[in-house]
Design an enzyme around this catalytic site. Structure first.
Site, mmCIF file in Angstrom:
data_model
loop_
_atom_site.group_PDB
_atom_site.id
_atom_site.type_symbol
_atom_site.label_atom_id
_atom_site.label_comp_id
_atom_site.label_asym_id
_atom_site.label_seq_id
_atom_site.Cartn_x
_atom_site.Cartn_y
_atom_site.Cartn_z
ATOM 1 N N GLY A 153 0.947 -1.191 0.018
ATOM 2 C CA GLY A 153 0.064 -0.051 0.053
ATOM 3 C C GLY A 153 0.994 1.229 -0.067
ATOM 4 O O GLY A 153 0.063 2.369 -0.325
ATOM 5 N N GLU A 175 3.883 -6.781 1.940
ATOM 6 C CA GLU A 175 3.296 -7.149 0.690
ATOM 7 C C GLU A 175 3.270 -5.935 -0.467
ATOM 8 O O GLU A 175 2.606 -5.426 -0.933
ATOM 9 C CB GLU A 175 2.114 -7.677 0.727
ATOM 10 C CG GLU A 175 1.912 -8.711 1.576
ATOM 11 C CD GLU A 175 0.197 -9.143 1.808
ATOM 12 O OE1 GLU A 175 -0.730 -8.412 1.460
ATOM 13 O OE2 GLU A 175 0.026 -10.307 2.304
ATOM 14 N N GLY A 218 3.630 -3.671 -3.650
ATOM 15 C CA GLY A 218 3.706 -3.897 -5.098
ATOM 16 C C GLY A 218 3.936 -2.667 -5.903
ATOM 17 O O GLY A 218 5.046 -2.587 -6.355
ATOM 18 N N ARG A 219 2.983 -1.771 -5.839
ATOM 19 C CA ARG A 219 3.229 -0.554 -6.707
ATOM 20 C C ARG A 219 4.481 0.276 -6.354
ATOM 21 O O ARG A 219 5.364 0.510 -7.348
ATOM 22 C CB ARG A 219 2.161 0.594 -6.118
ATOM 23 C CG ARG A 219 2.177 1.859 -7.247
ATOM 24 C CD ARG A 219 1.120 2.723 -6.417
ATOM 25 N NE ARG A 219 0.023 2.244 -6.067
ATOM 26 C CZ ARG A 219 -1.168 2.000 -6.863
ATOM 27 N NH1 ARG A 219 -0.752 2.590 -8.123
ATOM 28 N NH2 ARG A 219 -2.319 1.577 -6.557
ATOM 29 N N ARG A 274 -5.273 2.510 -15.891
ATOM 30 C CA ARG A 274 -5.553 3.431 -14.370
ATOM 31 C C ARG A 274 -6.197 4.597 -14.837
ATOM 32 O O ARG A 274 -7.083 4.921 -13.813
ATOM 33 C CB ARG A 274 -4.188 3.622 -13.966
ATOM 34 C CG ARG A 274 -3.430 2.279 -13.537
ATOM 35 C CD ARG A 274 -2.397 2.529 -12.617
ATOM 36 N NE ARG A 274 -2.532 2.946 -11.339
ATOM 37 C CZ ARG A 274 -2.338 4.421 -10.798
ATOM 38 N NH1 ARG A 274 -1.743 5.237 -11.906
ATOM 39 N NH2 ARG A 274 -2.637 4.747 -9.903
ATOM 40 N N TYR A 331 -9.461 4.820 -12.480
ATOM 41 C CA TYR A 331 -9.466 5.463 -11.275
ATOM 42 C C TYR A 331 -9.243 7.182 -11.420
ATOM 43 O O TYR A 331 -8.922 7.785 -10.529
ATOM 44 C CB TYR A 331 -8.215 5.094 -10.378
ATOM 45 C CG TYR A 331 -7.933 3.824 -10.241
ATOM 46 C CD1 TYR A 331 -8.735 2.922 -9.512
ATOM 47 C CD2 TYR A 331 -6.841 3.104 -10.654
ATOM 48 C CE1 TYR A 331 -8.510 1.584 -9.264
ATOM 49 C CE2 TYR A 331 -6.397 1.847 -10.633
ATOM 50 C CZ TYR A 331 -7.314 1.096 -9.688
ATOM 51 O OH TYR A 331 -6.708 -0.339 -9.666
ATOM 52 N N CYS A 342 -12.948 3.093 -28.761
ATOM 53 C CA CYS A 342 -14.221 3.876 -28.773
ATOM 54 C C CYS A 342 -14.982 4.047 -27.511
ATOM 55 O O CYS A 342 -16.022 3.379 -27.276
ATOM 56 C CB CYS A 342 -15.147 3.110 -29.865
ATOM 57 S SG CYS A 342 -14.255 2.929 -31.424
ATOM 58 N N GLU A 343 -14.464 4.984 -26.578
ATOM 59 C CA GLU A 343 -15.043 4.916 -25.328
ATOM 60 C C GLU A 343 -14.695 6.223 -24.969
ATOM 61 O O GLU A 343 -13.424 6.732 -25.159
ATOM 62 C CB GLU A 343 -14.249 3.977 -24.350
ATOM 63 C CG GLU A 343 -14.617 2.484 -24.537
ATOM 64 C CD GLU A 343 -15.993 2.044 -23.746
ATOM 65 O OE1 GLU A 343 -16.441 2.632 -23.027
ATOM 66 O OE2 GLU A 343 -16.248 0.975 -24.315
HETATM 67 C C1 LIG Z 1 -2.980 -5.479 -4.182
HETATM 68 C C2 LIG Z 1 -2.489 -5.917 -2.853
HETATM 69 C C3 LIG Z 1 -1.057 -5.446 -2.281
HETATM 70 C C4 LIG Z 1 -0.181 -4.566 -3.159
HETATM 71 O O1 LIG Z 1 -0.651 -3.438 -2.842
HETATM 72 P P1 LIG Z 1 0.280 -2.048 -3.361
HETATM 73 O O2 LIG Z 1 -0.608 -0.822 -3.187
HETATM 74 O O3 LIG Z 1 0.624 -2.429 -5.039
HETATM 75 O O4 LIG Z 1 1.492 -1.941 -2.511
HETATM 76 C C5 LIG Z 1 -0.803 -6.276 -1.261
HETATM 77 N N1 LIG Z 1 -1.347 -7.190 -0.672
HETATM 78 C C6 LIG Z 1 -2.683 -7.282 -1.251
HETATM 79 C C7 LIG Z 1 -3.551 -8.369 -0.171
HETATM 80 C C8 LIG Z 1 -3.045 -6.805 -2.152
HETATM 81 O O5 LIG Z 1 -4.335 -7.050 -2.770
#
Ligand SMILES: *Cc1c(COP(=O)(O)O)cnc(C)c1O
Length: 413
Positions: free
Chosen positions: A239, A273, A275-276, A312, A316, A342-343
């Site tokens: 997150g 965890e 990601g981004r 994205r 969003y 076409c949107e």
């Molecule tokens: C999407 C997700 C993440 C990663 O979130 P980021 O904002 O990309 O860091 C981690 N854990 C879970 C369960 C997710 O669904």
């Protein structure tokens, strides 16, 4: 992305001029910097060095094999949300013992595959899922490692679509129900309690909700431990936001220090965890201007990348920086940058001041996360190729899809 820089007006990623990539591989084209991916990972490793931890890269942010392989070689674990992501991580050389499996809708087949692989744990999100997992593990003659995803009910102050830790969200179990659920899990024969998990949202720009969630989860862990339920790990999810425009993302060092203080003297391992924040600013999407369409109220630049390549903005109303690949002397004009789909929702960015002509290249920045992994074939558009740059080396990590390939599985009646 400090690996992105200009040399004589030409935009380069590491040692490679982006215009040469467009010539060679066509557009739209995803381009990533290996150095930027590695430095994002190292920033986490450093910030959390004081706390025994495991960084489980959230695969859904970008699930391309070469990127998974790169993180696996750096020692990362993985946070997966489907059987498909499990297969990818294994194919990329990821260690199954470092995989956590999140998601509200795990099927029995996905559970079986993960049990056979020997993953670190299932982040269970409902009572029904707990019972299904217990049954499937029993059928397989295995013991499933479980962790509950609890919902700490803190407001992450982010976009509602990527906010996941509030009571009204579909994710996790209410934190108040957790003690009863852990007791239930402790009594089921084919489960082994290993941890606890939370993930409150994405693109968080404020540290305080993350810290609040951590405190609530730790208080719960202490309650459980008084009942004799001890955990091996505490997973605080992902997150952490990145800078797309003018956001100030949370300082990782500060987050690391906050958690180091909270984890001091504890025996549980910290899991994260992200990601981004590991991939977002390590990638961009190259696109070519097909047409300039001046209008009374606005000018449009119609480019060859679209919402199917980068969803994205449409999903969003997300902002991505857009810059000309080759600088021009001409005075900039204001354009809405839109795709050919076409949107009306098919836009990449509004009201951008650019000095561009038809045929010029644009770089859509911060496209490493939730770009290619969300791409679709809408309007029968083959998905873009992906390139990974390592200094002067150019690696094609995914070939461009072909029109023929898109039709391959179809049959006439
Ligand atoms: C999407 C997700 C993440 C990663 O979130 P980021 O904002 O990309 O860091 C981690 N854990 C879970 C369960 C997710 O669904």
């Amino acid at each position: 992305m400090n690996t992105l820089h200009r040399l004589d007006g030409r935009l380069h990623l590491e040692g490679v001029a982006l215009d040469t990539l467009a010539e060679r591989f066509g557009t739209p084209l995803y381009v990533y910097s290996k150095a930027a991916l590695e430095s994002a990972y190292q920033a986490y490793a450093q910030a959390f060095a004081k706390t025994p931890h495991l960084i489980c890269y959230a695969v859904k942010a970008n699930s391309s094999l070469a990127i998974l392989n790169l993180f696996a070689r750096l020692g990362a674990g993985f946070d997966i949300v489907s059987g498909g992501e499990l297969m990818r991580v294994l194919a990329a050389g990821g260690d199954p013992g470092k995989i956590v499996f999140s998601g509200v809708g795990k099927t029995a087949d996905e559970m079986r595959a993960a049990l056979k692989a020997g993953i670190l744990c299932f982040n269970v999100e409902s009572v029904s899922e707990l019972h299904r997992l217990n049954r499937v593990a029993g059928e397989e003659g295995r013991v499933a490692p479980v962790s509950f995803r609890v919902n700490p009910d803190v407001d992450p102050k982010t976009h509602p679509y990527i906010s996941t830790g509030l009571k009204e969200n579909k994710f996790g179990v209410p934190i108040g129900d957790a003690p009863a659920l852990y007791r239930l899990a402790a009594g089921l024969p084919h489960l082994k309690i290993t941890g606890i998990d939370c993930h409150i949202g994405s693109q968080l720009t404020d540290l305080s909700p993350l810290a609040d969630a951590a405190k609530r989860v730790l208080a719960l862990v202490d309650t459980l431990s008084k009942e004799g339920i001890t955990l091996h790990h505490i997973d605080l999810g992902g997150g952490v936001g990145i800078r797309y425009n003018d956001e100030t993302p949370p300082d990782l060092e500060a987050y690391g220090q906050t958690l180091a203080a909270l984890f001091a003297g504890r025996h549980e391992k910290l899991l994260l965890e992200p990601g981004r924040s590991l991939v977002g600013n390590a990638g961009l999407l190259l696109t070519r201007v097909e047409y300039l369409k001046p209008g009374e109220d606005k000018n449009f630049a119609i480019v060859d990348a679209a919402m199917n390549d980068l969803m994205r903005p449409a999903l969003y109303e997300a902002y991505h920086g857009i810059v000309a690949v080759n600088q021009k002397k001409a005075a900039p004009q204001r354009y809405d940058i839109v795709g050919p789909i076409c949107e009306t929702g098919d836009f990449i960015g509004f009201a951008r001041d650019l000095a561009i002509d038809e045929g010029d290249l644009l770089a859509i920045l911060s496209a490493g996360a939730y770009g290619m992994s969300m791409a679709s074939n809408y309007n029968s558009r083959p998905r873009a190729a992906e390139i990974l740059i390592d200094r002067n080396e150019i690696h094609v990590i995914r070939e461009r899809e072909t029109q023929k390939g898109l039709m391959a599985g179809e049959r006439l009646i």
